[in-house]
Design a protein around this motif. Structure first.
Motif, PDB file in Angstrom:
ATOM      1  N   LEU A  97     -10.486 -29.717 129.716  1.00  0.00           N
ATOM      2  CA  LEU A  97     -10.694 -30.240 131.062  1.00  0.00           C
ATOM      3  C   LEU A  97     -10.209 -29.315 132.169  1.00  0.00           C
ATOM      4  N   ASP A  98      -9.083 -28.643 131.993  1.00  0.00           N
ATOM      5  CA  ASP A  98      -8.612 -27.726 133.028  1.00  0.00           C
ATOM      6  C   ASP A  98      -9.600 -26.582 133.233  1.00  0.00           C
ATOM      7  N   ASP A  99     -10.073 -25.992 132.146  1.00  0.00           N
ATOM      8  CA  ASP A  99     -11.050 -24.910 132.252  1.00  0.00           C
ATOM      9  C   ASP A  99     -12.355 -25.423 132.849  1.00  0.00           C
ATOM     10  N   ALA A 100     -12.785 -26.596 132.452  1.00  0.00           N
ATOM     11  CA  ALA A 100     -14.013 -27.186 132.978  1.00  0.00           C
ATOM     12  C   ALA A 100     -13.891 -27.413 134.480  1.00  0.00           C
ATOM     13  N   GLU A 101     -12.760 -27.932 134.923  1.00  0.00           N
ATOM     14  CA  GLU A 101     -12.531 -28.152 136.357  1.00  0.00           C
ATOM     15  C   GLU A 101     -12.613 -26.836 137.126  1.00  0.00           C
ATOM     16  N   ASP A 102     -12.018 -25.779 136.583  1.00  0.00           N
ATOM     17  CA  ASP A 102     -12.060 -24.467 137.240  1.00  0.00           C
ATOM     18  C   ASP A 102     -13.496 -23.961 137.381  1.00  0.00           C
ATOM     19  N   ILE A 103     -14.268 -24.091 136.333  1.00  0.00           N
ATOM     20  CA  ILE A 103     -15.665 -23.635 136.349  1.00  0.00           C
ATOM     21  C   ILE A 103     -16.475 -24.432 137.363  1.00  0.00           C
ATOM     22  N   ILE A 104     -16.302 -25.737 137.363  1.00  0.00           N
ATOM     23  CA  ILE A 104     -17.028 -26.603 138.289  1.00  0.00           C
ATOM     24  C   ILE A 104     -16.653 -26.283 139.728  1.00  0.00           C
ATOM     25  N   ARG A 105     -15.363 -26.134 139.998  1.00  0.00           N
ATOM     26  CA  ARG A 105     -14.891 -25.803 141.347  1.00  0.00           C
ATOM     27  C   ARG A 105     -15.473 -24.460 141.794  1.00  0.00           C
ATOM     28  N   GLU A 106     -15.421 -23.471 140.912  1.00  0.00           N
ATOM     29  CA  GLU A 106     -15.956 -22.146 141.227  1.00  0.00           C
ATOM     30  C   GLU A 106     -17.451 -22.219 141.560  1.00  0.00           C
ATOM     31  N   GLU A 107     -18.194 -22.964 140.782  1.00  0.00           N
ATOM     32  CA  GLU A 107     -19.638 -23.081 141.004  1.00  0.00           C
ATOM     33  C   GLU A 107     -19.936 -23.797 142.320  1.00  0.00           C
ATOM     34  N   ARG A 108     -19.204 -24.832 142.618  1.00  0.00           N
ATOM     35  CA  ARG A 108     -19.431 -25.575 143.863  1.00  0.00           C
ATOM     36  C   ARG A 108     -19.039 -24.746 145.077  1.00  0.00           C
ATOM     37  N   GLN A 109     -17.969 -23.991 144.985  1.00  0.00           N
ATOM     38  CA  GLN A 109     -17.573 -23.127 146.098  1.00  0.00           C
ATOM     39  C   GLN A 109     -18.608 -22.038 146.333  1.00  0.00           C
ATOM     40  N   GLY A 110     -19.140 -21.497 145.259  1.00  0.00           N
ATOM     41  CA  GLY A 110     -20.174 -20.479 145.379  1.00  0.00           C
ATOM     42  C   GLY A 110     -21.450 -21.027 145.983  1.00  0.00           C
ATOM     43  N   ALA A 111     -21.756 -22.280 145.721  1.00  0.00           N
ATOM     44  CA  ALA A 111     -22.959 -22.915 146.260  1.00  0.00           C
ATOM     45  C   ALA A 111     -22.826 -23.136 147.754  1.00  0.00           C
ATOM     46  N   CYS A 112     -21.603 -23.206 148.253  1.00  0.00           N
ATOM     47  CA  CYS A 112     -21.368 -23.452 149.684  1.00  0.00           C
ATOM     48  C   CYS A 112     -21.297 -22.170 150.476  1.00  0.00           C
ATOM     49  N   GLN A 113     -21.195 -21.040 149.820  1.00  0.00           N
ATOM     50  CA  GLN A 113     -21.102 -19.754 150.498  1.00  0.00           C
ATOM     51  C   GLN A 113     -22.465 -19.330 151.030  1.00  0.00           C
ATOM     52  N   PRO A 114     -22.527 -18.929 152.292  1.00  0.00           N
ATOM     53  CA  PRO A 114     -23.805 -18.412 152.800  1.00  0.00           C
ATOM     54  C   PRO A 114     -24.129 -17.087 152.133  1.00  0.00           C
ATOM     55  N   ALA A 115     -25.395 -16.838 151.944  1.00  0.00           N
ATOM     56  CA  ALA A 115     -25.832 -15.578 151.327  1.00  0.00           C
ATOM     57  C   ALA A 115     -25.525 -14.424 152.270  1.00  0.00           C
ATOM     58  N   TYR A 116     -25.078 -13.342 151.711  1.00  0.00           N
ATOM     59  CA  TYR A 116     -24.774 -12.150 152.501  1.00  0.00           C
ATOM     60  C   TYR A 116     -26.076 -11.524 152.977  1.00  0.00           C
ATOM     61  N   SER A 117     -26.150 -11.228 154.232  1.00  0.00           N
ATOM     62  CA  SER A 117     -27.369 -10.671 154.782  1.00  0.00           C
ATOM     63  C   SER A 117     -27.113  -9.367 155.527  1.00  0.00           C
ATOM     64  N   GLY A 118     -26.228  -8.579 154.974  1.00  0.00           N
ATOM     65  CA  GLY A 118     -25.830  -7.457 155.758  1.00  0.00           C
ATOM     66  C   GLY A 118     -26.036  -6.133 155.335  1.00  0.00           C
TER      67      GLY A 118
END
Length: 63
Positions: free
Chosen positions: A42-63
């Motif tokens: 569960l701890d590893d699963a939580e980390d993976i889920i959190r990482e994926e959700r944070q990445g989904a909220c990041q705007p794409a780099y356009s630079g």
């Protein structure tokens, strides 16, 4: 890579379900039709889920 051996849940499964669920690893497992067994993942699963959700909220780099 398998995150949960008891349920044969792969990291890719968790990343996919993290994008369409809210809540904890238990919620993600339920969306996969599973539930935690021994709980050691569960701890590893939580980390993976959190990482994926944070990445989904990041705007794409356009630079």
């Amino acid at each position: 890579m398998y995150v949960c051996v008891c349920n044969a849940i792969r990291e890719s499964d968790l990343r996919r379900v993290a994008k369409r669920t809210d809540g904890s690893a238990e919620v993600a497992y339920a969306a996969l039709g599973k539930r935690p067994n021994c709980g050691s993942c569960l701890d590893d699963a939580e980390d993976i889920i959190r990482e994926e959700r944070q990445g989904a909220c990041q705007p794409a780099y356009s630079g």
